[in-house]
Design a protein around this motif. Structure first.
Motif, short mmCIF file in Angstrom:
data_model
loop_
_atom_site.label_atom_id
_atom_site.label_comp_id
_atom_site.label_asym_id
_atom_site.label_seq_id
_atom_site.Cartn_x
_atom_site.Cartn_y
_atom_site.Cartn_z
N THR A 1 0.96 -1.22 -0.05
CA THR A 1 0.11 0.01 0.14
C THR A 1 1.14 1.48 -0.05
OG1 THR A 1 -2.08 1.13 1.19
CG2 THR A 1 -0.36 0.34 2.74
N PHE A 2 -0.21 2.18 -0.50
CA PHE A 2 1.12 3.72 -1.34
C PHE A 2 0.06 4.52 -1.41
CE2 PHE A 2 1.34 1.28 -4.54
CZ PHE A 2 0.88 2.12 -5.92
N THR A 3 0.83 6.23 -1.11
CA THR A 3 0.39 7.26 -1.14
C THR A 3 1.02 7.66 -2.34
OG1 THR A 3 -0.76 9.40 -1.07
CG2 THR A 3 1.31 8.26 0.47
N VAL A 4 0.64 8.90 -3.12
CA VAL A 4 1.93 9.67 -4.26
C VAL A 4 1.77 10.46 -3.58
CG1 VAL A 4 2.05 10.18 -6.55
CG2 VAL A 4 1.30 7.93 -6.02
N ASP A 5 3.22 11.28 -2.96
CA ASP A 5 3.64 12.15 -2.18
C ASP A 5 3.94 13.42 -4.20
OD1 ASP A 5 4.35 14.98 -0.95
OD2 ASP A 5 6.03 14.63 -1.59
N VAL A 6 3.03 14.37 -3.88
CA VAL A 6 3.55 15.52 -5.08
C VAL A 6 3.66 17.12 -3.96
CG1 VAL A 6 2.35 15.99 -6.66
CG2 VAL A 6 1.99 14.37 -6.82
N LYS A 7 4.69 16.76 -4.58
CA LYS A 7 5.06 19.01 -3.93
C LYS A 7 3.93 19.90 -4.59
CE LYS A 7 8.34 21.80 -3.32
NZ LYS A 7 9.94 22.96 -4.32
N ARG B 1 1.24 19.72 -3.85
CA ARG B 1 -0.89 19.30 -4.52
C ARG B 1 -1.19 18.80 -2.99
NH1 ARG B 1 -0.72 15.15 -8.90
NH2 ARG B 1 -1.07 16.64 -10.42
N PRO B 2 -2.44 19.56 -2.02
CA PRO B 2 -2.33 19.15 -0.84
C PRO B 2 -2.43 17.42 -0.47
CG PRO B 2 -4.76 19.73 -1.86
CD PRO B 2 -3.75 19.82 -2.47
N VAL B 3 -2.12 16.38 0.58
CA VAL B 3 -2.28 15.60 0.92
C VAL B 3 -3.22 14.79 1.47
CG1 VAL B 3 -1.06 14.22 2.96
CG2 VAL B 3 0.08 15.87 2.14
N ARG B 4 -3.88 13.75 0.54
CA ARG B 4 -4.89 13.45 0.80
C ARG B 4 -4.30 12.08 2.34
NH1 ARG B 4 -6.34 11.51 -5.60
NH2 ARG B 4 -6.80 13.68 -5.59
N VAL B 5 -3.61 11.72 1.89
CA VAL B 5 -3.01 10.66 2.42
C VAL B 5 -1.10 10.78 3.22
CG1 VAL B 5 -3.05 7.93 3.65
CG2 VAL B 5 -5.26 9.48 2.39
#
Length: 100
Positions: free
Chosen positions: A5-11, A13-17
């Motif tokens: 499981t993972f999220t995708v960090d995008v500078k 952009r608001p963090v969802r998880v």
């Protein structure tokens, strides 16, 4: 059977998880959930520190990079410091397209 499981960090952009939250939730189900982290290479030296903290404190077991979402090419030298920080762990680079 287990799942990653993972999220995708995008500078910028608001963090969802967050990757921290992914790791904490995975720890509660460590027998079936494998936590991967995501740090946008655009975060530079701060991203490298974050990656090391995620490895040391949250025990993530891999990293997910998404060049089309994070705005870099897989062979982009600006991503090398971050990828070097994660070199001991499995890394998934998904060069695919976004649907949105």
């Amino acid at each position: 059977m287990a799942a990653v499981t993972f999220t995708v960090d995008v500078k910028d952009r608001p963090v969802r998880v967050s990757s921290e939250e992914v790791a904490e939730r995975a720890a509660a189900n460590a027998d079936v959930i494998i936590p991967f982290a995501s740090v946008d290479p655009a975060r530079g030296a701060d991203g490298v520190r974050t990656a090391k903290r995620l490895i040391d404190s949250y025990h993530v077991r891999g990293f997910k990079f998404h060049p089309s979402s994070q705005g870099f090419l897989p062979n982009d030298r600006t991503a090398y410091p971050l990828r070097t920080a994660a070199v001991e762990l499995p890394t998934r680079v998904a060069p695919g397209r976004n649907s949105g």
